[in-house]
Enzyme design. Structure first.
Site, PDB file in Angstrom:
ATOM      1  N   GLU A  51     -44.271  21.094  17.280  1.00 48.76           N
ATOM      2  CA  GLU A  51     -42.900  20.705  17.662  1.00 48.76           C
ATOM      3  C   GLU A  51     -41.871  21.037  16.588  1.00 48.76           C
ATOM      4  O   GLU A  51     -40.712  21.312  16.888  1.00 48.76           O
ATOM      5  CB  GLU A  51     -42.836  19.216  17.992  1.00 48.76           C
ATOM      6  N   PHE A 113     -48.946   2.930  23.144  1.00 50.35           N
ATOM      7  CA  PHE A 113     -49.565   4.217  22.798  1.00 50.35           C
ATOM      8  C   PHE A 113     -48.484   5.293  22.683  1.00 50.35           C
ATOM      9  O   PHE A 113     -47.639   5.451  23.558  1.00 50.35           O
ATOM     10  CB  PHE A 113     -50.589   4.603  23.871  1.00 50.35           C
ATOM     11  N   GLN A 114     -48.514   6.025  21.593  1.00 46.97           N
ATOM     12  CA  GLN A 114     -47.556   7.108  21.304  1.00 46.97           C
ATOM     13  C   GLN A 114     -46.107   6.635  21.317  1.00 46.97           C
ATOM     14  O   GLN A 114     -45.218   7.347  21.781  1.00 46.97           O
ATOM     15  CB  GLN A 114     -47.759   8.285  22.263  1.00 46.97           C
ATOM     16  N   LYS A 163     -40.106   7.059  30.102  1.00 47.41           N
ATOM     17  CA  LYS A 163     -40.773   7.650  31.271  1.00 47.41           C
ATOM     18  C   LYS A 163     -40.262   7.044  32.589  1.00 47.41           C
ATOM     19  O   LYS A 163     -40.068   7.761  33.571  1.00 47.41           O
ATOM     20  CB  LYS A 163     -42.278   7.459  31.147  1.00 47.41           C
ATOM     21  N   MET A 470     -41.230  30.806  -6.091  1.00 43.50           N
ATOM     22  CA  MET A 470     -40.030  30.253  -6.710  1.00 43.50           C
ATOM     23  C   MET A 470     -40.376  29.100  -7.653  1.00 43.50           C
ATOM     24  O   MET A 470     -39.775  28.956  -8.716  1.00 43.50           O
ATOM     25  CB  MET A 470     -39.030  29.785  -5.646  1.00 43.50           C
TER      26      MET A 470
HETATM   27  C1  LIG Z   1     -41.514  22.303   3.272  1.00 42.61           C
HETATM   28  C2  LIG Z   1     -41.275  22.606   1.845  1.00 42.61           C
HETATM   29  N1  LIG Z   1     -42.168  22.205   0.913  1.00 42.61           N
HETATM   30  C3  LIG Z   1     -41.958  22.487  -0.402  1.00 42.61           C
HETATM   31  C4  LIG Z   1     -40.848  23.156  -0.804  1.00 42.61           C
HETATM   32  C5  LIG Z   1     -40.612  23.446  -2.281  1.00 42.61           C
HETATM   33  N2  LIG Z   1     -40.599  24.899  -2.526  1.00 42.61           N
HETATM   34  C6  LIG Z   1     -39.462  25.624  -2.630  1.00 42.61           C
HETATM   35  S1  LIG Z   1     -39.730  27.237  -2.845  1.00 42.61           S
HETATM   36  C7  LIG Z   1     -41.389  27.038  -2.819  1.00 42.61           C
HETATM   37  C8  LIG Z   1     -42.315  28.210  -2.962  1.00 42.61           C
HETATM   38  C9  LIG Z   1     -42.246  29.132  -1.814  1.00 42.61           C
HETATM   39  O1  LIG Z   1     -43.332  30.015  -1.895  1.00 42.61           O
HETATM   40  P1  LIG Z   1     -43.483  31.230  -0.916  1.00 42.61           P
HETATM   41  O2  LIG Z   1     -43.231  30.826   0.468  1.00 42.61           O
HETATM   42  O3  LIG Z   1     -44.787  31.896  -1.172  1.00 42.61           O
HETATM   43  O4  LIG Z   1     -42.261  32.174  -1.301  1.00 42.61           O
HETATM   44  P2  LIG Z   1     -41.913  32.908  -2.680  1.00 42.61           P
HETATM   45  O5  LIG Z   1     -41.095  31.951  -3.480  1.00 42.61           O
HETATM   46  O6  LIG Z   1     -43.212  33.255  -3.343  1.00 42.61           O
HETATM   47  O7  LIG Z   1     -41.148  34.096  -2.248  1.00 42.61           O
HETATM   48  C10 LIG Z   1     -41.719  25.682  -2.651  1.00 42.61           C
HETATM   49  C11 LIG Z   1     -43.103  25.147  -2.637  1.00 42.61           C
HETATM   50  C12 LIG Z   1     -39.933  23.548   0.212  1.00 42.61           C
HETATM   51  N3  LIG Z   1     -38.809  24.190  -0.068  1.00 42.61           N
HETATM   52  N4  LIG Z   1     -40.174  23.276   1.511  1.00 42.61           N
END
Ligand SMILES: Cc1ncc(C[n+]2csc(CCOP(=O)(O)OP(=O)(O)O)c2C)c(N)n1
Length: 558
Positions: A51, A113-114, A163, A470
């Site tokens: 979702e 439920f749910q 519902k 990042m």
């Molecule tokens: C849902 C979520 N969890 C954690 C983060 C924290 N976060 C920001 S950038 C990043 C790394 C992203 O890695 P990737 O998708 O491999 O992309 P890259 O930076 O290597 O291009 C994380 C864990 C986030 N932004 N969103």
């Protein structure tokens, strides 16, 4: 005579009146009467695999088309799974209506439920939300929901439908008008403030326009361009403002902020007048607030009065719709040469261009984005979050609004792929490419099944560095290279993963293979995944460290 129909029939009728062409969702017990009605209707229902992705698809659809996106989930876990997608849309002002099924009214509050209190849960991340307790209120509520989602500062609205409401018979009448006391977004700017703004622009020596997503939402790009060209004012954008002003225009400074161009950040620091249009002075843009644009007066045009002086103190506030306000402003403005200022900016542009190692020894992500731009300049680009997102923002030069779709406010990994699917559903004639990280893609890659089943040919370009890149970059720069919990290690073979879902998979290891891979993917007419094995240690530069002033920039040495 008004005929009697069930709540579920009324629901479908309301959506037809709102010209809804597609709903993204997953059914469940609490939604069965509505899904049963949808079965015979002309409204397309796209069955997703999670979702969260239904909400992201509705969001991508809305950003690409300018129309309200619609998603749907059953009560309890279905509804709570929508939450990230709703929060994402809320932070980026995306028009969306989310429908949830709810347990019967007699059972609400009984831990049935749910059952989940989804209106309670989404209260802070919706413009407004509703729990329909009386079936007779259904048409009026849905009318209101669509109106509120798409007017003023757009945003998500949730409608929770028990519902029993779906099966109760009601006399159906769709309200022609919409009137909610206290809800009257201001469209026209105040004439006196507009006059003051015109004078400030005329007097300024070093003005800049700082344009955000609001310009795109209000379809004000033409007016923005007219203002910039008339007054010879350089334009920088936020991440969400990309495409509001053509990035190949001589007056364009690209993106400002943490990973903005050096010249935009310098111009922001030196300017004497910021003309902020539909932008909210996000902390990724301002950096250290005390040092932000120290010599500047600020004109702030925004439809949401709550944004004015929220973080940066504003000299001339103008509450109103960007298009309408800019139109009025242009009428009072005259040409003004800004030779010195433009010369200074040209010097910065020449001295501090975006750069990376172009030797071709390893596969560089920036090179890949440049190639995508060269081959598909008119594509809609969606992004995940992280380095991939910032490289896309830096190196894909957008020339049109609604061509760059990215999670700005919430920064949601896993957003880009479902958003790309939503964008492609809304704009089937466009090439749609998701620029992904290997981490982000794994959060929502199961939607390959949705793309294949529904014949939605989007391309995912994974910039695969084996890391949560990042975060690794921050650890390298600010945590002494202690790479805690950022090495992804056992990722799947993405080409095989794509093939397992019936999509096209291509692996690229060398710069020489980039072009043909992109061409093959975008012309394949299939959902496609390109696994680009990039240099794992590449960083996104320039970079302003968190909390620093935006002219304190880390860049490549030499
Ligand atoms: C849902 C979520 N969890 C954690 C983060 C924290 N976060 C920001 S950038 C990043 C790394 C992203 O890695 P990737 O998708 O491999 O992309 P890259 O930076 O290597 O291009 C994380 C864990 C986030 N932004 N969103």
């Amino acid at each position: 005579m008004v005929s009697k129909i069930s709540g579920a029939e009324a629901f479908v009728e309301c959506l037809r009146k709102e010209n809804v062409e597609v709903i993204f969702g997953i059914p469940g017990g609490s939604l069965l009467p509505i899904h049963d009605e949808l079965y015979d209707s002309s409204i397309r229902h796209i069955l997703v695999r999670h979702e969260q992705c239904a909400a992201h698809m509705a969001d991508g659809y809305a950003r690409a088309t300018g129309r309200t996106g619609v998603c749907m989930a059953t009560s309890g876990p279905g509804a709570t799974n929508l939450v990230t997608g709703i929060a994402n849309a809320y932070m980026d002002s995306v028009p969306m209506v989310a429908f949830t099924g709810q347990v019967p009214t007699s059972m609400i509050g009984n831990d049935a439920f749910q059952e989940a209190d989804i209106t309670g849960i989404t209260l802070p991340i919706t413009k407004i939300n509703y729990l329909i307790k009386n079936a007779n209120h259904l048409p009026k509520t849905i009318r209101e929901a669509f109106c509120i989602a798409s007017t003023g500062r757009p945003g998500p609205v949730l409608v929770d439908i028990p519902k029993d409401v779906q099966i109760t018979e009601i006399e159906f009448e769709y309200p022609k008008t919409f009137d909610l006391r206290g809800y009257k977004p201001t469209i026209e700017g105040h004439p006196l403030q507009i006059k003051r703004a015109i004078k400030a622009i005329t007097d300024a020596e070093r003005p800049i326009v700082y344009a955000g997503g609001g310009v795109i939402i209000s379809n004000a790009s033409e007016e923005l361009r007219a203002l910039a060209e008339l007054t010879l004012t350089p334009v920088m954008t936020t991440l969400l403002g990309k495409g509001a002003f053509p990035e190949n225009h001589p007056l364009s400074l690209g993106m400002v902020g943490m990973h903005g161009t050096k010249y935009a950040n310098y111009a922001m620091t030196e300017t004497d007048l910021i003309i902020a249009v539909g932008a909210r002075f996000d902390d990724r843009v301002t950096g250290k607030l005390d040092a932000f644009a120290p010599n500047a007066k600020v004109i702030h045009i925004d439809i949401d009065p709550a944004e004015i002086s929220k973080s940066v103190s504003v000299t001339i506030p103008i509450v109103g719709d960007a298009k309408s306000v800019l139109k009025e402003m242009i009428k009072g403005l005259r040409e003004k040469p800004r030779i010195e200022w433009l010369k200074k900016i040209e010097e910065w542009k020449t001295e501090f261009p975006l750069r990376y190692d172009r030797s071709g020894k390893t596969l560089k992500p920036q090179f890949i984005i440049e190639q995508i731009h060269e081959l598909c300049p008119d594509a809609i680009i969606a992004t995940e979050v992280g380095q991939c997102q910032m490289w896309a923002a830096q190196y894909f030069k957008c020339t049109k609004p609604r061509s760059f779709i990215s999670s700005g406010g919430l920064g949601t990994m896993g957003y880009g792929f479902p958003a790309a699917i939503g964008a492609k559903v809304g704009c089937p004639d466009k090439t749609v490419i998701d620029i992904a990280g290997d981490g982000s893609f794994q959060m929502t890659c199961q939607e390959l099944a949705t793309a294949v089943l529904n014949d939605v040919p989007v391309t995912v370009a994974i910039l695969n560095n084996g890391f949560l890149g990042m975060v690794r970059q921050w650890q390298e720069l600010f945590y002494d290279k202690r790479y805690a919990a950022t090495y992804l290690g056992a990722s799947p073979d993405f080409t095989k993963l794509a093939e397992a879902y019936g999509a096209l998979g291509i692996e690229v290891r060398k710069p020489s293979e980039v072009k043909s891979a992109i061409e093959e993917a975008v012309t394949s007419d299939k959902p496609a995944v390109i696994d680009f094995k990039i240099d794992p240690e590449e960083n996104v530069l320039p970079m302003v460290p968190a909390g620093a002033a935006i002219n304190e920039i880390i860049d490549y040495e030499g």
